[in-house]
Design a protein around this motif. Structure first.
Motif, PDB file in Angstrom:
ATOM      1  N   ARG A 172       0.321  -2.236  -1.772  1.00  0.00           N
ATOM      2  CA  ARG A 172      -0.345  -3.523  -1.509  1.00  0.00           C
ATOM      3  C   ARG A 172      -0.744  -4.229  -2.800  1.00  0.00           C
ATOM      4  NH1 ARG A 172      -4.744  -0.143   1.031  1.00  0.00           N
ATOM      5  NH2 ARG A 172      -5.632   0.752  -0.832  1.00  0.00           N
ATOM      6  N   ASP A 173      -0.907  -3.463  -3.886  1.00  0.00           N
ATOM      7  CA  ASP A 173      -1.256  -4.052  -5.179  1.00  0.00           C
ATOM      8  C   ASP A 173      -0.033  -4.476  -5.976  1.00  0.00           C
ATOM      9  OD1 ASP A 173      -3.922  -3.543  -4.637  1.00  0.00           O
ATOM     10  OD2 ASP A 173      -3.813  -1.536  -5.508  1.00  0.00           O
ATOM     11  N   PHE A 174       1.156  -4.213  -5.458  1.00  0.00           N
ATOM     12  CA  PHE A 174       2.398  -4.509  -6.163  1.00  0.00           C
ATOM     13  C   PHE A 174       2.716  -5.991  -6.046  1.00  0.00           C
ATOM     14  CE2 PHE A 174       7.060  -4.885  -6.153  1.00  0.00           C
ATOM     15  CZ  PHE A 174       7.311  -4.404  -7.420  1.00  0.00           C
ATOM     16  N   LYS A 175       2.938  -6.627  -7.173  1.00  0.00           N
ATOM     17  CA  LYS A 175       3.294  -8.044  -7.206  1.00  0.00           C
ATOM     18  C   LYS A 175       4.625  -8.183  -7.921  1.00  0.00           C
ATOM     19  CE  LYS A 175      -0.853  -9.797  -5.929  1.00  0.00           C
ATOM     20  NZ  LYS A 175      -1.269  -8.877  -4.920  1.00  0.00           N
ATOM     21  N   LEU A 176       5.519  -8.947  -7.353  1.00  0.00           N
ATOM     22  CA  LEU A 176       6.827  -9.176  -7.956  1.00  0.00           C
ATOM     23  C   LEU A 176       6.994 -10.665  -8.163  1.00  0.00           C
ATOM     24  CD1 LEU A 176       9.582  -8.072  -8.818  1.00  0.00           C
ATOM     25  CD2 LEU A 176      10.352  -8.449  -6.489  1.00  0.00           C
ATOM     26  N   ASP A 177       7.156 -11.053  -9.418  1.00  0.00           N
ATOM     27  CA  ASP A 177       7.363 -12.454  -9.749  1.00  0.00           C
ATOM     28  C   ASP A 177       8.848 -12.653 -10.015  1.00  0.00           C
ATOM     29  OD1 ASP A 177       7.184 -15.071 -10.482  1.00  0.00           O
ATOM     30  OD2 ASP A 177       6.286 -14.685 -12.442  1.00  0.00           O
ATOM     31  N   SER A 212      10.424 -15.641  -9.926  1.00  0.00           N
ATOM     32  CA  SER A 212      10.700 -17.057 -10.142  1.00  0.00           C
ATOM     33  C   SER A 212      11.716 -17.203 -11.268  1.00  0.00           C
ATOM     34  CB  SER A 212       9.410 -17.801 -10.489  1.00  0.00           C
ATOM     35  OG  SER A 212       8.909 -17.345 -11.718  1.00  0.00           O
ATOM     36  N   SER A 224      10.438 -16.552 -14.862  1.00  0.00           N
ATOM     37  CA  SER A 224      10.221 -15.175 -15.296  1.00  0.00           C
ATOM     38  C   SER A 224      11.526 -14.415 -15.501  1.00  0.00           C
ATOM     39  CB  SER A 224       9.355 -14.430 -14.279  1.00  0.00           C
ATOM     40  OG  SER A 224      10.069 -14.268 -13.070  1.00  0.00           O
TER      41      SER A 224
END
Length: 68
Positions: free
Chosen positions: A36-41, A43, A46
């Motif tokens: 749940r803390d995993f963020k994938l950017d 864009s 990036s």
């Protein structure tokens, strides 16, 4: 694969299926708790390197003709 490695695999994994399944389930729960803390950017900004030759070429063409 060397036979001693197969013997170790047989002794640790195949002869103890319940322990193996519990270890895999624990690993899945542990990794899942951090998901749940995993963020994938993903864009475009990036994914493109700032010193990329193609990026500078694209910017020069865009400056010359004014539009994408």
């Amino acid at each position: 694969m060397p036979s001693h490695l197969l013997a170790i695999y047989d002794r640790l994994i195949l002869k103890r299926p319940v322990v193996t399944l519990l270890a895999v389930a624990l690993l899945i729960v542990l990794v899942g708790s951090f998901a749940r803390d995993f963020k994938l950017d993903a864009s475009a900004d990036s994914l493109v390197l700032e010193n990329d030759e193609d990026l500078s070429y694209y910017r020069s063409i865009r400056a010359r003709y004014g539009s994408d």
